[in-house]
Motif scaffolding. Structure first.
Motif, short mmCIF file in Angstrom:
data_model
loop_
_atom_site.label_atom_id
_atom_site.label_comp_id
_atom_site.label_asym_id
_atom_site.label_seq_id
_atom_site.Cartn_x
_atom_site.Cartn_y
_atom_site.Cartn_z
N ASN A 54 0.82 -1.21 0.00
CA ASN A 54 0.00 0.00 0.00
C ASN A 54 0.86 1.26 0.00
N ILE A 55 1.99 1.24 0.73
CA ILE A 55 2.90 2.39 0.70
C ILE A 55 3.46 2.56 -0.71
N SER A 56 3.79 1.46 -1.38
CA SER A 56 4.29 1.54 -2.76
C SER A 56 3.24 2.14 -3.69
N GLU A 57 1.99 1.75 -3.49
CA GLU A 57 0.90 2.29 -4.31
C GLU A 57 0.74 3.79 -4.06
N LEU A 58 0.84 4.22 -2.79
CA LEU A 58 0.76 5.64 -2.48
C LEU A 58 1.94 6.39 -3.11
N ARG A 59 3.13 5.83 -3.01
CA ARG A 59 4.32 6.46 -3.62
C ARG A 59 4.12 6.63 -5.13
N ASN A 60 3.59 5.61 -5.78
CA ASN A 60 3.32 5.72 -7.22
C ASN A 60 2.32 6.83 -7.52
N TRP A 61 1.27 6.91 -6.69
CA TRP A 61 0.25 7.93 -6.92
C TRP A 61 0.83 9.33 -6.73
N VAL A 62 1.62 9.56 -5.65
CA VAL A 62 2.12 10.91 -5.41
C VAL A 62 3.13 11.35 -6.46
N SER A 63 3.73 10.42 -7.17
CA SER A 63 4.67 10.80 -8.24
C SER A 63 3.94 11.45 -9.41
N ILE A 64 2.62 11.27 -9.46
CA ILE A 64 1.78 11.91 -10.49
C ILE A 64 0.91 12.99 -9.85
N GLY A 65 0.23 12.65 -8.76
CA GLY A 65 -0.61 13.60 -8.04
C GLY A 65 -1.93 13.84 -8.73
N PRO A 66 -2.72 14.77 -8.18
CA PRO A 66 -4.01 15.10 -8.79
C PRO A 66 -3.83 15.86 -10.10
N GLU A 67 -4.91 16.02 -10.81
CA GLU A 67 -4.89 16.59 -12.16
C GLU A 67 -4.17 17.93 -12.27
N ARG A 68 -4.38 18.84 -11.33
CA ARG A 68 -3.80 20.19 -11.45
C ARG A 68 -2.37 20.29 -10.93
#
Length: 97
Positions: A54-68
């Motif tokens: 789950n931490i890896s999944e969060l890390r992957n998400w924050v490398s992109i972040g929300p749309e803006r």
């Protein structure tokens, strides 16, 4: 299931774009505890505690972040470097500071 902790510092256009709000939403969905807070230098600091997957999944998400958002860098510090005086602090949920 082993829990790990990571400190993640995300820089770029990450303040004023809902980054902490969306990070909290994703973290809660993944069962991650900790916090997200704005830093004075314009970055966002995330302290996350949860399963390694789950931490890896969060890390992957924050490398992109929300749309803006426009993420320029993600710096990571793993659990063993977060232990202070032999004690790792716990969290009840994921909060925005």
């Amino acid at each position: 299931m082993n829990s790990i902790r990571s400190k993640i510092v995300v820089s770029g256009r990450v303040q004023g774009v809902g980054f902490r709000y969306h990070t909290r939403r994703i973290a809660l969905k993944l069962g991650i505890r900790g916090y997200a807070k704005n830093l004075i230098n314009g970055s966002v600091e995330i302290l996350a505690s949860g399963s390694q997957d789950n931490i890896s999944e969060l890390r992957n998400w924050v490398s992109i972040g929300p749309e803006r958002a426009a993420v320029e860098a993600v710096d990571l510090l793993d659990e063993k470097e977060l232990i202070e005086g032999g004690v790792v602090r716990g969290f009840e949920s994921f909060t925005i500071l």
